[in-house]
Design a protein around this motif. Structure first.
Motif, PDB file in Angstrom:
ATOM      1  N   TYR A 173     -15.241 -40.250 -14.220  1.00 34.96           N
ATOM      2  CA  TYR A 173     -14.138 -40.231 -13.264  1.00 34.96           C
ATOM      3  C   TYR A 173     -13.983 -41.611 -12.629  1.00 34.96           C
ATOM      4  CZ  TYR A 173     -14.764 -35.196 -13.739  1.00 34.96           C
ATOM      5  OH  TYR A 173     -14.884 -33.933 -14.249  1.00 34.96           O
ATOM      6  N   GLU A 174     -12.774 -42.127 -12.670  1.00 34.39           N
ATOM      7  CA  GLU A 174     -12.531 -43.489 -12.200  1.00 34.39           C
ATOM      8  C   GLU A 174     -12.777 -43.624 -10.704  1.00 34.39           C
ATOM      9  OE1 GLU A 174      -8.885 -46.777 -12.130  1.00 34.39           O
ATOM     10  OE2 GLU A 174      -8.712 -44.950 -13.333  1.00 34.39           O
ATOM     11  N   LYS A 175     -12.396 -42.634  -9.928  1.00 33.92           N
ATOM     12  CA  LYS A 175     -12.545 -42.696  -8.471  1.00 33.92           C
ATOM     13  C   LYS A 175     -13.251 -41.436  -7.995  1.00 33.92           C
ATOM     14  CE  LYS A 175     -11.772 -44.823  -4.547  1.00 33.92           C
ATOM     15  NZ  LYS A 175     -12.473 -46.082  -4.222  1.00 33.92           N
ATOM     16  N   LEU A 176     -14.542 -41.555  -7.701  1.00 33.93           N
ATOM     17  CA  LEU A 176     -15.358 -40.400  -7.325  1.00 33.93           C
ATOM     18  C   LEU A 176     -15.789 -40.538  -5.871  1.00 33.93           C
ATOM     19  CD1 LEU A 176     -16.940 -37.822  -8.314  1.00 33.93           C
ATOM     20  CD2 LEU A 176     -18.870 -39.377  -8.783  1.00 33.93           C
ATOM     21  N   THR A 177     -15.650 -39.454  -5.117  1.00 37.59           N
ATOM     22  CA  THR A 177     -16.163 -39.401  -3.748  1.00 37.59           C
ATOM     23  C   THR A 177     -17.383 -38.494  -3.714  1.00 37.59           C
ATOM     24  OG1 THR A 177     -13.965 -39.732  -2.790  1.00 37.59           O
ATOM     25  CG2 THR A 177     -15.655 -38.806  -1.353  1.00 37.59           C
ATOM     26  N   VAL A 178     -18.478 -38.992  -3.159  1.00 39.86           N
ATOM     27  CA  VAL A 178     -19.697 -38.208  -3.007  1.00 39.86           C
ATOM     28  C   VAL A 178     -19.799 -37.742  -1.563  1.00 39.86           C
ATOM     29  CG1 VAL A 178     -22.222 -38.225  -3.115  1.00 39.86           C
ATOM     30  CG2 VAL A 178     -20.890 -39.419  -4.865  1.00 39.86           C
ATOM     31  N   ILE A 179     -19.824 -36.424  -1.370  1.00 43.30           N
ATOM     32  CA  ILE A 179     -20.043 -35.830  -0.055  1.00 43.30           C
ATOM     33  C   ILE A 179     -21.540 -35.581   0.066  1.00 43.30           C
ATOM     34  CG2 ILE A 179     -19.388 -34.024   1.568  1.00 43.30           C
ATOM     35  CD1 ILE A 179     -17.025 -35.689   0.531  1.00 43.30           C
ATOM     36  N   HIS A 180     -22.185 -36.312   0.938  1.00 43.91           N
ATOM     37  CA  HIS A 180     -23.638 -36.337   1.032  1.00 43.91           C
ATOM     38  C   HIS A 180     -24.068 -35.685   2.345  1.00 43.91           C
ATOM     39  CE1 HIS A 180     -27.327 -39.017   2.054  1.00 43.91           C
ATOM     40  NE2 HIS A 180     -27.722 -37.924   1.445  1.00 43.91           N
ATOM     41  N   LEU A 181     -24.643 -34.486   2.253  1.00 48.78           N
ATOM     42  CA  LEU A 181     -25.125 -33.775   3.439  1.00 48.78           C
ATOM     43  C   LEU A 181     -26.638 -33.948   3.529  1.00 48.78           C
ATOM     44  CD1 LEU A 181     -22.543 -31.977   2.213  1.00 48.78           C
ATOM     45  CD2 LEU A 181     -23.084 -30.634   4.239  1.00 48.78           C
ATOM     46  N   ARG A 186     -28.163 -46.487  -4.689  1.00 44.36           N
ATOM     47  CA  ARG A 186     -27.891 -46.591  -6.130  1.00 44.36           C
ATOM     48  C   ARG A 186     -26.536 -45.960  -6.459  1.00 44.36           C
ATOM     49  NH1 ARG A 186     -32.152 -48.825  -5.192  1.00 44.36           N
ATOM     50  NH2 ARG A 186     -30.539 -50.364  -4.754  1.00 44.36           N
ATOM     51  N   ALA A 187     -26.201 -44.876  -5.781  1.00 44.63           N
ATOM     52  CA  ALA A 187     -24.891 -44.252  -6.010  1.00 44.63           C
ATOM     53  C   ALA A 187     -23.772 -45.189  -5.580  1.00 44.63           C
ATOM     54  CB  ALA A 187     -24.801 -42.934  -5.245  1.00 44.63           C
ATOM     55  N   HIS A 188     -23.920 -45.809  -4.429  1.00 43.57           N
ATOM     56  CA  HIS A 188     -22.900 -46.722  -3.930  1.00 43.57           C
ATOM     57  C   HIS A 188     -22.702 -47.896  -4.879  1.00 43.57           C
ATOM     58  CE1 HIS A 188     -21.154 -49.782  -1.170  1.00 43.57           C
ATOM     59  NE2 HIS A 188     -20.492 -48.733  -0.717  1.00 43.57           N
ATOM     60  N   GLU A 189     -23.774 -48.339  -5.524  1.00 43.64           N
ATOM     61  CA  GLU A 189     -23.691 -49.479  -6.430  1.00 43.64           C
ATOM     62  C   GLU A 189     -22.846 -49.200  -7.674  1.00 43.64           C
ATOM     63  OE1 GLU A 189     -28.020 -51.504  -5.284  1.00 43.64           O
ATOM     64  OE2 GLU A 189     -27.812 -50.297  -7.112  1.00 43.64           O
ATOM     65  N   VAL A 190     -22.696 -47.919  -8.045  1.00 48.76           N
ATOM     66  CA  VAL A 190     -21.859 -47.618  -9.210  1.00 48.76           C
ATOM     67  C   VAL A 190     -20.404 -47.426  -8.824  1.00 48.76           C
ATOM     68  CG1 VAL A 190     -23.790 -46.639 -10.497  1.00 48.76           C
ATOM     69  CG2 VAL A 190     -22.296 -45.103  -9.195  1.00 48.76           C
ATOM     70  N   GLY A 191     -20.077 -47.608  -7.535  1.00 52.45           N
ATOM     71  CA  GLY A 191     -18.676 -47.675  -7.131  1.00 52.45           C
ATOM     72  C   GLY A 191     -18.088 -46.438  -6.490  1.00 52.45           C
ATOM     73  N   VAL A 192     -18.928 -45.469  -6.108  1.00 51.50           N
ATOM     74  CA  VAL A 192     -18.383 -44.259  -5.490  1.00 51.50           C
ATOM     75  C   VAL A 192     -18.141 -44.495  -4.000  1.00 51.50           C
ATOM     76  CG1 VAL A 192     -19.612 -42.831  -7.155  1.00 51.50           C
ATOM     77  CG2 VAL A 192     -20.641 -43.237  -4.904  1.00 51.50           C
ATOM     78  N   ASP A 193     -17.221 -43.699  -3.433  1.00 56.09           N
ATOM     79  CA  ASP A 193     -17.065 -43.632  -1.984  1.00 56.09           C
ATOM     80  C   ASP A 193     -18.067 -42.606  -1.453  1.00 56.09           C
ATOM     81  OD1 ASP A 193     -14.991 -45.434  -2.124  1.00 56.09           O
ATOM     82  OD2 ASP A 193     -13.424 -43.903  -2.014  1.00 56.09           O
ATOM     83  N   LEU A 194     -18.597 -42.850  -0.259  1.00 52.00           N
ATOM     84  CA  LEU A 194     -19.585 -41.946   0.336  1.00 52.00           C
ATOM     85  C   LEU A 194     -19.070 -41.370   1.644  1.00 52.00           C
ATOM     86  CD1 LEU A 194     -23.030 -43.803  -0.041  1.00 52.00           C
ATOM     87  CD2 LEU A 194     -22.324 -41.718  -1.204  1.00 52.00           C
ATOM     88  N   VAL A 195     -19.262 -40.070   1.804  1.00 57.22           N
ATOM     89  CA  VAL A 195     -19.049 -39.410   3.091  1.00 57.22           C
ATOM     90  C   VAL A 195     -20.376 -38.752   3.445  1.00 57.22           C
ATOM     91  CG1 VAL A 195     -17.743 -37.712   4.400  1.00 57.22           C
ATOM     92  CG2 VAL A 195     -16.626 -38.982   2.548  1.00 57.22           C
ATOM     93  N   GLN A 196     -21.017 -39.232   4.505  1.00 55.54           N
ATOM     94  CA  GLN A 196     -22.340 -38.745   4.890  1.00 55.54           C
ATOM     95  C   GLN A 196     -22.208 -37.834   6.105  1.00 55.54           C
ATOM     96  OE1 GLN A 196     -24.672 -42.546   5.099  1.00 55.54           O
ATOM     97  NE2 GLN A 196     -25.539 -41.787   3.172  1.00 55.54           N
ATOM     98  N   ILE A 197     -22.746 -36.614   5.990  1.00 50.49           N
ATOM     99  CA  ILE A 197     -22.587 -35.593   7.028  1.00 50.49           C
ATOM    100  C   ILE A 197     -23.969 -35.076   7.447  1.00 50.49           C
ATOM    101  CG2 ILE A 197     -21.593 -33.348   7.591  1.00 50.49           C
ATOM    102  CD1 ILE A 197     -19.476 -33.838   5.441  1.00 50.49           C
TER     103      ILE A 197
END
Length: 288
Positions: free
Chosen positions: A126-134, A157-168
């Protein structure tokens, strides 16, 4: 049966995998905890979470829905004890197999490092992936005790591959991690007090995310009174109804996978395992 897996147990209500139906879900366990820094035992998480899943009825009274999702449990990945990087590569290869079968991954951990392999595989699809991190912790350390592959570095490491992060649910961090967040633009934070006081704002933010979403849930996001047996328990956490609300919002989006990690117990009927099983059960109830 996928390569590099074996079957110690199956999640309740899973289908037989002889004739796989595409556009559904594939469960794999990752029984690995070799970088654990406090409470060990999450390598047994996949077994106790699967066992706990048999305590639920097919009708979910919280959401007034039957569990109708099609999903398959392929067993556990053959991990490499003591070698996190190799284990992450095996997880990545296994997730790529699932994607080839047109299945979305559901991961049962095991320590949080397993998410590295999953997110890497999905970020390539997926070109643009958002990771919701709880999580109670940011997991954004560049390295931890000299190791770049660790439960404490997984989101870096996840951020380094280009994903957006939402940390909750965040309530524990380091100064280096906070400085790193200030230096980047694509990490959004909702701390534990935000969840307790401003859930409506979090729901609004999540409902406006565009594109594919991956959900990563560390069981220490919960209050230790609810889920005591985790790798790094931290006071002030979330409750079951909070996660139900977040999942209900996210499952209206394009969710391409889920992991539930850091259940650290060897006891059948363990309360943390029961809560972890319920997260997966709720997710499978909510997805179409």
């Amino acid at each position: 049966m996928l390569l590099n897996t074996y079957e110690p147990w199956k999640f309740a209500f899973s289908q037989e995998s002889e004739n796989i139906e595409g556009n559904s879900y594939g469960i794999i366990g990752v029984p690995f905890d070799s970088t654990t820094s406090y409470h060990s035992g999450s390598r047994l998480g996949p077994v106790v979470v699967r066992e706990a899943s048999f305590g639920f009825e097919k009708y979910n009274t919280v959401f007034n829905k039957d569990l109708t999702a099609t999903f398959y449990d392929f067993g556990d990945v053959n991990v490499v004890p003591g070698n996190c990087q190799k284990t992450c590569r095996i997880v990545e290869d296994t997730v790529n197999e699932l994607l080839t079968l047109n299945l979305k991954p559901i991961i049962i951990g095991g320590e949080h490092s397993a998410s590295i392999g999953v997110i890497k595989a999905l970020s390539e699809k997926y070109e643009k992936l958002t990771v919701i991190h709880l999580d109670a912790h940011r997991d954004l350390a560049f390295e931890f005790i000299g190791e770049k592959y660790s439960h404490a570095t997984v989101m870096r490491r996840a951020h380094e591959v280009g994903v957006d992060l939402v940390q909750i649910g965040i309530r524990s961090s380091s100064l280096d991690e906070e400085e790193f967040i200030k230096s980047t633009y694509n990490i959004q934070t909702f701390k534990n007090r935000d969840v307790h006081r401003h859930m409506d704002a979090i729901e609004y933010y999540l409902s406006n995310i565009e594109g594919p979403v991956y959900i990563s849930i560390d069981m220490d996001v919960f209050n230790p009174a609810i889920a005591p047996n985790v790798g790094n328990p931290t006071p002030g956490g979330l409750f079951v109804h909070d996660i139900e609300t977040i999942l209900e919002t996210l499952c209206r989006k394009d969710v391409v996978g889920l992991d539930v990690v850091e259940t650290a117990s060897n006891e059948l009927g363990d309360p943390t395992a029961v809560v972890a099983a319920k997260i997966i059960y709720d997710f499978l109830t909510l997805v179409e």
